[in-house]
Write a protein that holds these residues in place. Structure first.
Motif, PDB file in Angstrom:
ATOM      1  N   PHE A 169     -18.766   6.633  33.960  1.00  0.00           N
ATOM      2  CA  PHE A 169     -19.187   8.010  33.726  1.00  0.00           C
ATOM      3  C   PHE A 169     -19.866   8.113  32.359  1.00  0.00           C
ATOM      4  O   PHE A 169     -20.912   8.756  32.211  1.00  0.00           O
ATOM      5  CB  PHE A 169     -17.982   8.941  33.803  1.00  0.00           C
ATOM      6  N   GLY A 170     -19.277   7.466  31.354  1.00  0.00           N
ATOM      7  CA  GLY A 170     -19.879   7.471  30.033  1.00  0.00           C
ATOM      8  C   GLY A 170     -21.243   6.808  30.005  1.00  0.00           C
ATOM      9  O   GLY A 170     -22.157   7.277  29.332  1.00  0.00           O
ATOM     10  N   VAL A 171     -21.395   5.700  30.750  1.00  0.00           N
ATOM     11  CA  VAL A 171     -22.709   5.049  30.848  1.00  0.00           C
ATOM     12  C   VAL A 171     -23.729   6.024  31.436  1.00  0.00           C
ATOM     13  O   VAL A 171     -24.877   6.105  30.988  1.00  0.00           O
ATOM     14  CB  VAL A 171     -22.617   3.772  31.697  1.00  0.00           C
ATOM     15  N   GLY A 172     -23.287   6.777  32.439  1.00  0.00           N
ATOM     16  CA  GLY A 172     -24.177   7.766  33.038  1.00  0.00           C
ATOM     17  C   GLY A 172     -24.607   8.829  32.046  1.00  0.00           C
ATOM     18  O   GLY A 172     -25.774   9.244  32.031  1.00  0.00           O
ATOM     19  N   THR A 173     -23.678   9.269  31.190  1.00  0.00           N
ATOM     20  CA  THR A 173     -24.061  10.275  30.195  1.00  0.00           C
ATOM     21  C   THR A 173     -25.088   9.729  29.213  1.00  0.00           C
ATOM     22  O   THR A 173     -25.965  10.464  28.753  1.00  0.00           O
ATOM     23  CB  THR A 173     -22.822  10.790  29.438  1.00  0.00           C
ATOM     24  N   ILE A 174     -24.985   8.444  28.889  1.00  0.00           N
ATOM     25  CA  ILE A 174     -26.001   7.845  28.011  1.00  0.00           C
ATOM     26  C   ILE A 174     -27.358   7.833  28.713  1.00  0.00           C
ATOM     27  O   ILE A 174     -28.392   8.140  28.125  1.00  0.00           O
ATOM     28  CB  ILE A 174     -25.588   6.430  27.594  1.00  0.00           C
ATOM     29  N   GLY A 175     -27.350   7.474  30.001  1.00  0.00           N
ATOM     30  CA  GLY A 175     -28.602   7.505  30.751  1.00  0.00           C
ATOM     31  C   GLY A 175     -29.185   8.903  30.795  1.00  0.00           C
ATOM     32  O   GLY A 175     -30.407   9.087  30.644  1.00  0.00           O
ATOM     33  N   GLY A 176     -28.325   9.907  30.997  1.00  0.00           N
ATOM     34  CA  GLY A 176     -28.814  11.284  31.007  1.00  0.00           C
ATOM     35  C   GLY A 176     -29.363  11.707  29.661  1.00  0.00           C
ATOM     36  O   GLY A 176     -30.378  12.409  29.581  1.00  0.00           O
ATOM     37  N   ALA A 177     -28.705  11.273  28.578  1.00  0.00           N
ATOM     38  CA  ALA A 177     -29.191  11.617  27.241  1.00  0.00           C
ATOM     39  C   ALA A 177     -30.536  10.956  26.951  1.00  0.00           C
ATOM     40  O   ALA A 177     -31.434  11.574  26.373  1.00  0.00           O
ATOM     41  CB  ALA A 177     -28.164  11.213  26.195  1.00  0.00           C
ATOM     42  N   LEU A 178     -30.683   9.694  27.352  1.00  0.00           N
ATOM     43  CA  LEU A 178     -31.983   9.025  27.170  1.00  0.00           C
ATOM     44  C   LEU A 178     -33.075   9.753  27.944  1.00  0.00           C
ATOM     45  O   LEU A 178     -34.202   9.917  27.450  1.00  0.00           O
ATOM     46  CB  LEU A 178     -31.880   7.571  27.639  1.00  0.00           C
ATOM     47  N   LEU A 179     -32.750  10.185  29.140  1.00  0.00           N
ATOM     48  CA  LEU A 179     -33.715  10.948  29.931  1.00  0.00           C
ATOM     49  C   LEU A 179     -34.127  12.228  29.211  1.00  0.00           C
ATOM     50  O   LEU A 179     -35.306  12.574  29.134  1.00  0.00           O
ATOM     51  CB  LEU A 179     -33.103  11.269  31.296  1.00  0.00           C
ATOM     52  N   PRO A 200     -13.666   2.201  47.107  1.00  0.00           N
ATOM     53  CA  PRO A 200     -13.320   1.020  46.295  1.00  0.00           C
ATOM     54  C   PRO A 200     -13.821   1.198  44.871  1.00  0.00           C
ATOM     55  O   PRO A 200     -14.676   2.058  44.594  1.00  0.00           O
ATOM     56  CB  PRO A 200     -14.034  -0.128  47.011  1.00  0.00           C
ATOM     57  N   VAL A 201     -13.310   0.369  43.976  1.00  0.00           N
ATOM     58  CA  VAL A 201     -13.595   0.557  42.557  1.00  0.00           C
ATOM     59  C   VAL A 201     -15.089   0.544  42.273  1.00  0.00           C
ATOM     60  O   VAL A 201     -15.606   1.390  41.533  1.00  0.00           O
ATOM     61  CB  VAL A 201     -12.873  -0.522  41.720  1.00  0.00           C
ATOM     62  N   TRP A 202     -15.833  -0.381  42.864  1.00  0.00           N
ATOM     63  CA  TRP A 202     -17.266  -0.483  42.556  1.00  0.00           C
ATOM     64  C   TRP A 202     -18.011   0.775  43.003  1.00  0.00           C
ATOM     65  O   TRP A 202     -18.908   1.257  42.300  1.00  0.00           O
ATOM     66  CB  TRP A 202     -17.879  -1.727  43.200  1.00  0.00           C
ATOM     67  N   ALA A 203     -17.648   1.330  44.157  1.00  0.00           N
ATOM     68  CA  ALA A 203     -18.320   2.536  44.648  1.00  0.00           C
ATOM     69  C   ALA A 203     -17.929   3.752  43.820  1.00  0.00           C
ATOM     70  O   ALA A 203     -18.757   4.628  43.537  1.00  0.00           O
ATOM     71  CB  ALA A 203     -17.982   2.752  46.124  1.00  0.00           C
ATOM     72  N   LEU A 204     -16.656   3.819  43.416  1.00  0.00           N
ATOM     73  CA  LEU A 204     -16.222   4.919  42.556  1.00  0.00           C
ATOM     74  C   LEU A 204     -16.952   4.866  41.220  1.00  0.00           C
ATOM     75  O   LEU A 204     -17.348   5.904  40.675  1.00  0.00           O
ATOM     76  CB  LEU A 204     -14.709   4.844  42.347  1.00  0.00           C
ATOM     77  N   CYS A 205     -17.159   3.663  40.695  1.00  0.00           N
ATOM     78  CA  CYS A 205     -17.920   3.525  39.451  1.00  0.00           C
ATOM     79  C   CYS A 205     -19.349   4.027  39.614  1.00  0.00           C
ATOM     80  O   CYS A 205     -19.901   4.679  38.710  1.00  0.00           O
ATOM     81  CB  CYS A 205     -17.922   2.068  38.999  1.00  0.00           C
ATOM     82  N   ALA A 206     -19.969   3.740  40.766  1.00  0.00           N
ATOM     83  CA  ALA A 206     -21.334   4.216  41.017  1.00  0.00           C
ATOM     84  C   ALA A 206     -21.385   5.736  41.068  1.00  0.00           C
ATOM     85  O   ALA A 206     -22.299   6.376  40.530  1.00  0.00           O
ATOM     86  CB  ALA A 206     -21.862   3.612  42.313  1.00  0.00           C
ATOM     87  N   VAL A 207     -20.388   6.337  41.713  1.00  0.00           N
ATOM     88  CA  VAL A 207     -20.312   7.797  41.807  1.00  0.00           C
ATOM     89  C   VAL A 207     -20.138   8.411  40.423  1.00  0.00           C
ATOM     90  O   VAL A 207     -20.773   9.417  40.081  1.00  0.00           O
ATOM     91  CB  VAL A 207     -19.149   8.185  42.750  1.00  0.00           C
ATOM     92  N   MET A 208     -19.288   7.801  39.625  1.00  0.00           N
ATOM     93  CA  MET A 208     -19.066   8.319  38.274  1.00  0.00           C
ATOM     94  C   MET A 208     -20.328   8.184  37.423  1.00  0.00           C
ATOM     95  O   MET A 208     -20.619   9.041  36.579  1.00  0.00           O
ATOM     96  CB  MET A 208     -17.902   7.574  37.627  1.00  0.00           C
ATOM     97  N   LEU A 209     -21.092   7.123  37.634  1.00  0.00           N
ATOM     98  CA  LEU A 209     -22.352   6.936  36.915  1.00  0.00           C
ATOM     99  C   LEU A 209     -23.321   8.073  37.214  1.00  0.00           C
ATOM    100  O   LEU A 209     -23.912   8.669  36.304  1.00  0.00           O
ATOM    101  CB  LEU A 209     -22.970   5.594  37.304  1.00  0.00           C
TER     102      LEU A 209
END
Length: 436
Positions: free
Chosen positions: A277-287, A319-328
């Motif tokens: 989720f935090g990685v996603g926020t960085i991507g959103g901030a860069l955008l 599964p963990v990998w899919a949940l991570c993608a959703v959080m991203l």
């Protein structure tokens, strides 16, 4: 913001390490936010697992989470009024001190004994009280450090740094809990508050004009209320987030650790999901550093819809990998909303009233969180965990769709910053031509 001293003529000018608009105060605030987020993201996970490690249930986790947010809600309005009356950096340092002491006591309790539920609730309540005074002062202080023309980029960079620290904090916190236990993570959080408070003590407020004395605390609160209620875009989105933040908090603070314990393998996978989720926020901030949408609130509100995905992912559970993608994905989306929201507030709210209006924003947005987290356990018992999580997802979508019906949400557009006043005409002093 003071310009940097001129370099001596015989020296090669040093390359700038930060943008011209990112002055000393902005750098101190950003650095302090990085430090506190490194500690607090791990501590939120640690608090939940500290309860579970003592044999607590989902109900107990919800009560401890509610104990943090209830005083946060109760004291926000007072905190906002005080931040508009006193030097904001003094309020911030005092709040950090309270947070440091309460988290240190919580850590000591977990490391040295068998903590009782009431003790954990009391200490998290003290931490929530500190946050109630800190948040309105912090937002007002940050907004005073940047001009309108740089606000979008400044807010995006600040949030990117803050959320980037959250990535490390969540991942490191989950790993530390698995390796050493929750108490050490809480101790790290206490130390982080001490370091951040020391940084904020060095903020320069000489550029901020003294505020004229008002008619008292109640009068200040009334003025803030008038500013709040006369803006439909403001109160409608705050009402939306009262529901959205409440159900997301219940899903992430209560159901997330339970699903992680029962289906995902424990604290470390859940920490990894929160880090994504935090990685996603960085991507959103860069955008958002490059993208300046014209319709600020319309774009921001549309990006709230994906915040239903984590609750749905836990309900299945993925599964963990899919949940991570959703959080991203949800991290990217909420960051786009956050930068647009801060830009709108900076554009529309007078600086001298900002902390009070921000307090009403925080108060409304968090008002349902204590109830939602406290009821998460009973809801699980009554309907089952999966059904409760699907309900959380639905309660993100419904108010978000409703707020799009408010005309101002669709119509407010980005305005160019007002032109800077031209320097007064007159002869240039001779000394100004001489290198200093």
């Amino acid at each position: 913001m003071s310009p940097s001293p001129a370099a001596a003529p015989s020296r090669t000018p040093a390359r700038r390490r930060r943008p011209e608009w990112a002055g000393r105060n902005y750098s101190l605030l950003t650095g302090a936010a990085v430090v506190t987020n490194l500690g607090s993201h791990g501590a939120l996970i640690a608090a939940s697992f500290a309860v579970l490690e003592t044999g607590g249930t989902g109900w107990d986790v919800g009560l401890v989470t509610a104990a943090r947010t209830l005083p946060l809600v109760l004291f926000l309005l007072v905190g906002g009024a005080i931040a508009d009356r006193l030097p904001r950096h003094h309020v911030m340092v005092a709040a950090n001190t309270l947070n440091c002491v309460s988290q240190a006591a919580f850590a000591l309790l977990v490391l040295t004994g068998d903590p009782r539920l009431w003790q954990m609730m009391l200490l998290t309540a003290l931490c929530g009280t500190g946050t109630a005074f800190f948040n309105p002062a912090a937002e007002g202080m940050l907004l005073s450090t940047v001009s309108g023309e740089h606000s979008n980029r400044a807010f995006a960079l600040f949030r990117m740094a803050m959320n980037g620290a959250g990535i490390g904090g969540a991942a490191l916190g989950g790993a530390m809990i698995a390796a050493f236990g929750a108490g050490w993570v809480l101790a790290v959080d206490a130390a982080a508050f001490a370091v951040a408070g020391a940084q904020r003590a060095f903020l320069d407020v000489s550029h901020i004009p003294e505020r004229a004395p008002g008619g008292g605390l109640l009068s200040d609160l009334r003025e803030g209320w008038v500013e709040f209620r006369t803006r439909p875009w403001l109160w409608s989105i705050v009402l939306q987030f009262a529901v959205v933040v409440g159900v997301i908090s219940a899903a992430e603070a209560v159901y997330g650790p339970l699903v992680a314990r029962d289906r995902l393998g424990g604290a470390a996978p859940w920490g990894l999901a929160l880090a994504c989720f935090g990685v996603g926020t960085i991507g959103g901030a860069l955008l958002m550093m490059a993208w300046k949408p014209r319709r600020l609130l319309l774009v921001g509100t549309l990006c709230v819809f994906p915040m239903a995905l984590p609750s749905a992912g836990l309900a299945i559970p993925l599964p963990v990998w899919a949940l991570c993608a959703v959080m991203l994905v949800s991290g990217i989306s909420i960051e786009v909303f956050g930068v647009n929201w801060m830009t709108t507030m900076h554009q529309e709210i007078p600086e001298e009233k900002f902390s009070r209006v921000s307090a009403y924003d925080w108060f409304g947005s968090l008002s349902m969180t204590p109830l939602a987290t406290a009821l998460a356990g009973p809801a699980e018992s009554a309907f089952g965990r999966s059904t409760a999580l699907w309900g959380c997802a639905a309660l993100v979508l419904i108010p978000t769709a409703a707020v799009l019906l408010v005309p101002d949400v669709r119509r407010i557009t980005r305005r160019p910053p007002p032109p800077r006043p031209a320097p007064a005409p007159g002869p240039q002093p001779k000394d100004a031509l001489t290198p200093g």
